[in-house]
Motif scaffolding. Structure first.
Motif, PDB file in Angstrom:
ATOM      1  N   GLY A 193       0.821  -1.205   0.000  1.00  0.00           N
ATOM      2  CA  GLY A 193       0.000   0.000   0.000  1.00  0.00           C
ATOM      3  C   GLY A 193       0.848   1.245   0.000  1.00  0.00           C
ATOM      4  N   GLN A 194       0.352   2.270  -0.687  1.00  0.00           N
ATOM      5  CA  GLN A 194       1.054   3.547  -0.753  1.00  0.00           C
ATOM      6  C   GLN A 194       0.170   4.642  -0.163  1.00  0.00           C
ATOM      7  N   ILE A 201      -3.101  -0.577   5.536  1.00  0.00           N
ATOM      8  CA  ILE A 201      -2.411  -1.844   5.781  1.00  0.00           C
ATOM      9  C   ILE A 201      -1.850  -1.895   7.194  1.00  0.00           C
ATOM     10  N   ALA A 202      -1.267  -0.804   7.647  1.00  0.00           N
ATOM     11  CA  ALA A 202      -0.755  -0.767   9.019  1.00  0.00           C
ATOM     12  C   ALA A 202      -1.863  -1.091  10.007  1.00  0.00           C
ATOM     13  N   ILE A 219       4.746  -1.180   3.183  1.00  0.00           N
ATOM     14  CA  ILE A 219       4.044   0.070   3.486  1.00  0.00           C
ATOM     15  C   ILE A 219       4.891   1.227   2.965  1.00  0.00           C
ATOM     16  N   GLN A 220       4.375   1.934   1.960  1.00  0.00           N
ATOM     17  CA  GLN A 220       5.094   3.029   1.321  1.00  0.00           C
ATOM     18  C   GLN A 220       4.417   4.358   1.629  1.00  0.00           C
ATOM     19  N   SER A 221       5.174   5.283   2.191  1.00  0.00           N
ATOM     20  CA  SER A 221       4.712   6.675   2.389  1.00  0.00           C
ATOM     21  C   SER A 221       3.397   6.771   3.153  1.00  0.00           C
ATOM     22  N   LEU A 304       8.116  -4.423   5.487  1.00  0.00           N
ATOM     23  CA  LEU A 304       9.007  -3.525   4.749  1.00  0.00           C
ATOM     24  C   LEU A 304       8.297  -2.175   4.714  1.00  0.00           C
ATOM     25  N   ILE A 305       8.865  -1.180   5.394  1.00  0.00           N
ATOM     26  CA  ILE A 305       8.192   0.110   5.521  1.00  0.00           C
ATOM     27  C   ILE A 305       9.176   1.234   5.217  1.00  0.00           C
TER      28      ILE A 305
END
Length: 446
Positions: A193-194, A201-202, A219-221, A304-305
């Motif tokens: 997810g961005q 997602i978190a 988890i992106q941005s 992975l964050i």
């Protein structure tokens, strides 16, 4: 164009006969309805029917929303003629390689799009996973879910909170049950997810009802710095939009709520994202219990964050009003400092703390940061720069102002390496020290 006018294939699944399109080395089953809902009601799963034939709708269903001029400027114009508003927006699309060996099980990545919990959908050209699927021999499932007033504002019996989150959980249940029929590994599912998709997602990591539905998260941005103490703002926003709840014209509904938004600006930076996940309502715990819940669940998921180095730069540096006063000299230095501080406050520090909390509780956690490394790139590595790196698809980004100072060859070169790393993580939950890394990426195991 309907599926019958293109080369098609049929998947015989326990859900039904699903007609998919063959396109340049990939197969895509588009817009499969996984659930249905009435307005402000919980989603109800669609029952499987072996006798049914499932054909994707001609236009892509999208949750009713107003276009964002800023996002249009950043990413590019949305072809609105190819979308159909549908407030029951529980659809998913599956993209897999055309050639898969018999009995082969591919890792599955589930794409949860961003857009401040207010705009977007799973099937946008700028997030077309075809390039990634072909390169890495994976399956990507793109999920659409309710947004804004329909999915991320609630707090009473008539308008429950977190309906968009419940939609995603229903999609994950569908994927868990059916993805093996598309050669996917139902026991190797990674959520990607961005932005607000990363925030969702978190919070799925601490939601009720997600046991065994996924094994890893990317988890992106995620704007985790905006998650705190939103209760009063949400309650006021809910009350002030009460008159809209029975509006039959959904487009009028999404236009009219914007009149109310300025009234919540008094709540500070968090008001930049007035819709969101809400603590204390199913499926989430109370806010003061959230950190302990993440720690409790730390060993259940590989994580992975990370973020982009200059997340807020596009919002600030392309503003004509701000550039008038801060576009050069000392003003530009102040602008750069503001980008640095707001990026740290909203994205950087919360991501680091999140990663450290999980690692201290025994979790397998990686933290990343994407840089620009281009001297003549005024904006730097801003919000959304990770999207063309992950998804490629040059033609979809041609009108993007975000990339106007960046050669596509650079996006492709770094993106191909990044896609390989993210796919490695999706397969194994690890990224080897020996794996080739793009020069723009800073990555550490916590």
């Amino acid at each position: 164009m309907t599926p019958t006018q293109k080369e098609t294939t049929v998947f015989e699944t326990r859900f039904g006969r699903i007609i998919a399109l063959k396109e340049e080395g990939i197969i895509r089953a588009k817009n499969i309805r996984y659930a249905h809902s009435e307005r402000f009601q919980k989603p109800v799963a669609i029952e499987a029917s072996l006798a049914s034939v499932i054909i994707s709708p001609e236009k892509t269903p999208v949750c009713p929303q107003a276009l964002s001029p800023l996002v249009e400027k950043m990413i590019g114009a949305t072809p609105v003629e190819s979308f159909e508003p549908d407030e029951s927006t529980q659809y998913l699309s599956i993209t897999r390689p055309e050639t898969v060996a018999e009995n082969e099980k591919l890792p599955v990545i589930v794409w949860i799009h961003g857009g401040s919990h207010e705009i977007g959908c799973g099937d946008l050209a700028t997030a077309n996973p075809a390039e990634w699927v072909k390169e890495q021999h994976i399956i990507v499932v793109s999920v659409s879910y309710r947004l804004g007033l329909f999915g991320f504002l609630g707090g009473d019996e008539k308008r429950p909170a977190n309906l968009g989150l419940l939609d995603i959980i229903e999609a994950l249940k569908w994927i868990k049950t059916n993805i093996a029929d598309f050669s996917g590994d139902e026991n190797n599912i990674t959520l990607l997810g961005q932005s607000s998709g990363g925030d969702a997602i978190a919070h799925l990591m601490i939601s009720e009802g997600v046991e065994n539905l996924f094994q890893r998260v990317i988890i992106q941005s995620a704007p985790l710095g905006l998650r705190h103490k939103r209760q009063k703002m949400s309650a006021e926003f809910l009350k002030k939009t009460e008159a809209l709840k029975d509006e039959t014209d959904v487009l009028k509904m999404v236009e009219d709520y914007k009149i109310v938004v300025p009234s919540v600006i008094k709540y500070g930076l968090k008001a930049a994202m007035p819709f969101g996940t809400q603590y204390g309502y199913f499926p989430l715990c109370k806010e003061d219990e959230s950190v302990e819940m993440w720690k409790k669940n730390a060993q259940k998921f590989d994580v992975l964050i990370g973020l982009n180095n200059d997340e807020t730069a596009f919002y600030l540096k392309t503003s004509e009003a701000l550039n008038k006063y801060f576009g050069k000299g000392l003003g530009l230095k102040l602008m750069d400092k503001t980008v640095e501080k707001t990026t740290a406050l909203i994205y950087g520090n919360p991501a680091k703390q999140f990663a450290q909390n999980l690692a201290e509780a025994g979790g397998n956690v990686y933290l990343f940061r994407i840089h620009s490394k281009l001297k003549d790139n005024h904006i730097g590595a801003s919000h959304c720069i990770d999207l063309p790196l992950i998804f490629g698809n040059e033609s979809a980004w041609k009108s993007s102002e975000l990339l106007k100072d960046i050669p596509w060859s650079r996006i492709h070169e770094n993106g191909k390496k990044l896609r390989a790393l993210w796919a490695e993580f999706a397969r194994t939950g690890k990224i080897a020290d020996t794996s080739e890394k793009p020069e723009i990426l800073e990555l550490q195991k916590i």
